[in-house]
Design a protein around this motif. Structure first.
Motif, PDB file in Angstrom:
ATOM      1  N   ASP A  30       0.830  -1.201   0.000  1.00  0.00           N
ATOM      2  CA  ASP A  30       0.000   0.000   0.000  1.00  0.00           C
ATOM      3  C   ASP A  30       0.868   1.256   0.000  1.00  0.00           C
ATOM      4  N   PHE A  31       2.170   1.067  -0.027  1.00  0.00           N
ATOM      5  CA  PHE A  31       3.094   2.208  -0.127  1.00  0.00           C
ATOM      6  C   PHE A  31       3.643   2.294  -1.544  1.00  0.00           C
ATOM      7  N   MET A  32       3.219   3.322  -2.257  1.00  0.00           N
ATOM      8  CA  MET A  32       3.616   3.411  -3.655  1.00  0.00           C
ATOM      9  C   MET A  32       5.125   3.602  -3.814  1.00  0.00           C
ATOM     10  N   SER A  33       5.747   4.316  -2.871  1.00  0.00           N
ATOM     11  CA  SER A  33       7.197   4.516  -2.978  1.00  0.00           C
ATOM     12  C   SER A  33       7.962   3.209  -2.763  1.00  0.00           C
ATOM     13  N   ASP A  34       7.392   2.298  -1.977  1.00  0.00           N
ATOM     14  CA  ASP A  34       8.020   0.981  -1.839  1.00  0.00           C
ATOM     15  C   ASP A  34       7.895   0.203  -3.147  1.00  0.00           C
ATOM     16  N   TYR A  65      17.690   5.382  -8.856  1.00  0.00           N
ATOM     17  CA  TYR A  65      17.492   5.194 -10.298  1.00  0.00           C
ATOM     18  C   TYR A  65      18.308   6.135 -11.174  1.00  0.00           C
ATOM     19  N   THR A 107       1.589   5.003 -10.580  1.00  0.00           N
ATOM     20  CA  THR A 107       2.767   4.246 -10.133  1.00  0.00           C
ATOM     21  C   THR A 107       2.978   3.026 -11.028  1.00  0.00           C
ATOM     22  N   GLN A 133      -3.135   7.544  -8.005  1.00  0.00           N
ATOM     23  CA  GLN A 133      -1.682   7.379  -7.901  1.00  0.00           C
ATOM     24  C   GLN A 133      -1.250   5.918  -8.032  1.00  0.00           C
ATOM     25  N   ASN A 163      -6.713   4.767  -5.552  1.00  0.00           N
ATOM     26  CA  ASN A 163      -6.682   6.166  -5.986  1.00  0.00           C
ATOM     27  C   ASN A 163      -5.853   6.260  -7.263  1.00  0.00           C
ATOM     28  N   ILE A 166      10.350   7.309 -13.230  1.00  0.00           N
ATOM     29  CA  ILE A 166      10.217   7.090 -11.784  1.00  0.00           C
ATOM     30  C   ILE A 166      10.835   8.265 -11.023  1.00  0.00           C
ATOM     31  N   MET A 199      10.738   7.531   1.001  1.00  0.00           N
ATOM     32  CA  MET A 199      11.458   6.817  -0.058  1.00  0.00           C
ATOM     33  C   MET A 199      11.659   7.672  -1.311  1.00  0.00           C
ATOM     34  N   LEU A 223      -2.474   8.502   0.317  1.00  0.00           N
ATOM     35  CA  LEU A 223      -2.356   8.165  -1.101  1.00  0.00           C
ATOM     36  C   LEU A 223      -1.212   7.189  -1.373  1.00  0.00           C
ATOM     37  N   GLY A 224      -0.508   6.772  -0.326  1.00  0.00           N
ATOM     38  CA  GLY A 224       0.548   5.774  -0.501  1.00  0.00           C
ATOM     39  C   GLY A 224       1.941   6.365  -0.591  1.00  0.00           C
ATOM     40  N   PHE A 225       2.057   7.657  -0.229  1.00  0.00           N
ATOM     41  CA  PHE A 225       3.386   8.282  -0.236  1.00  0.00           C
ATOM     42  C   PHE A 225       3.758   8.682   1.190  1.00  0.00           C
ATOM     43  N   ILE A 275      -3.855  14.381  -5.639  1.00  0.00           N
ATOM     44  CA  ILE A 275      -4.542  13.309  -6.364  1.00  0.00           C
ATOM     45  C   ILE A 275      -4.224  13.376  -7.857  1.00  0.00           C
ATOM     46  N   LEU A 284       7.789   1.597  -6.043  1.00  0.00           N
ATOM     47  CA  LEU A 284       8.708   2.255  -6.986  1.00  0.00           C
ATOM     48  C   LEU A 284      10.177   1.940  -6.695  1.00  0.00           C
ATOM     49  N   ASN A 305      14.704   6.965  -3.681  1.00  0.00           N
ATOM     50  CA  ASN A 305      14.390   6.321  -4.965  1.00  0.00           C
ATOM     51  C   ASN A 305      14.983   7.099  -6.135  1.00  0.00           C
ATOM     52  N   TYR A 344       8.625  11.310 -11.370  1.00  0.00           N
ATOM     53  CA  TYR A 344       7.366  11.095 -10.635  1.00  0.00           C
ATOM     54  C   TYR A 344       7.575  11.312  -9.138  1.00  0.00           C
ATOM     55  N   GLU A 345       8.619  10.741  -8.583  1.00  0.00           N
ATOM     56  CA  GLU A 345       8.915  10.945  -7.161  1.00  0.00           C
ATOM     57  C   GLU A 345       9.179  12.427  -6.885  1.00  0.00           C
ATOM     58  N   LEU A 356      -5.019   0.118  -1.858  1.00  0.00           N
ATOM     59  CA  LEU A 356      -5.291   1.537  -2.115  1.00  0.00           C
ATOM     60  C   LEU A 356      -6.039   1.685  -3.421  1.00  0.00           C
TER      61      LEU A 356
END
Lengths: 114, 139
Positions: A32-36, B117, A59, A55, A53, B44, B109, B103-105, B16, A38, B113, B47-48, A51
């Motif tokens: 559920d962690f998008m940075s993980d 990369y 991702t 993003q 949404n 990537i 990281m 939202l998962g951020f 979002i 990535l 990240n 995006y980050e 999740l």
């Protein structure tokens, strides 16, 4: 593993891409962690997440992932599905919890590392 | 191939919708015919960077130079700056709020990240005036 087999194992509904289930995934990850997600590039991968949404789709798109399976019966709204369609990413929804969904795919041979 | 310069505004406020600039860049890099792994790494990183910019700096802009041998991406904002860059580079360290986490951020990281990369990464930052993160990816 073909996406049709993923669907069968997860007892999933296909929300987008029912005509694309002959595509193959080589690996999977669940988070559920998008940075993980990535953090580690996977080849032709499947993403399992709780999740729902936009993003999640972005991702997956950045990672060139082929399919997203939403766990615990979560369904994304139409705007998220439209984004998946635009990016050509198959979307499924399984009633299983994350742990079970990952475990069932793993024992059938779909691993995290290729 | 002639060098290509791309500029993308990054809107602040709406996490979002964040990621549109990175998506557009990815499509352009595909059209330019760059190798898939180079496109993936660049996408990537940007995006980050874009997510960071929306979370912390209310947006900014991304400048992308596609040269013969490398892609340079500059993420430029006029946000609050990073007080402790070494800390910010630690995996797991984050000052992001609940909105980002929902939202998962905000897992700490983002910058790691981008480092992972890219072939080179430089952070210029001043508290109160903004941050520029420059990354280079060899083609």
């Amino acid at each position: 593993m073909k996406l049709s087999e993923v669907q069968e194992i997860l007892r999933a509904d296909v929300l987008y891409g029912a005509d694309k289930l002959d595509r193959e995934v080589m690996s999977a990850c669940g988070s559920d962690f998008m940075s993980d997600v990535l953090a580690y590039v996977k080849n032709q991968a499947l993403l399992l997440t709780g999740l729902v949404n936009p993003q999640v789709i972005r991702t997956a798109d950045m990672m060139d992932m082929k399919c997203i399976a939403f766990v615990r019966g979560k369904k994304p709204d139409d705007s998220v599905l439209a984004l998946a369609q635009e990016r050509d990413i198959v979307v499924m929804c399984t009633p299983m919890r994350m742990y079970d969904a990952c475990g069932k795919l793993y024992i059938k041979g779909l691993r995290g590392e290729v | 191939m002639e060098p290509v310069k791309l500029v993308y505004p990054v809107e602040g406020g709406d996490l979002i919708e964040a990621g549109e600039a990175s998506s557009k860049m990815k499509l352009t890099l595909k059209k330019l015919g760059l190798p898939p792994d180079v496109i993936r790494r660049a996408s990537i990183c940007m995006y980050e960077g874009e997510i960071n910019m929306v979370i912390h700096a209310d947006g900014g802009r991304a400048e992308v130079d596609v040269g013969m041998e490398e892609i340079t991406i500059r993420m430029i904002d006029q946000g609050p700056g990073i007080p402790d860059v070494n800390k910010a580079m630690e995996e797991g360290y984050s000052t992001a709020g609940d909105m980002a986490r929902d939202l998962g951020f905000g897992a700490g990281m983002g910058l790691p990240n981008m480092k992972r990369y890219s072939d080179e990464m430089e952070i210029e930052t001043a508290v109160g005036s903004g941050t520029t993160v420059t990354i280079k990816i060899k083609i």
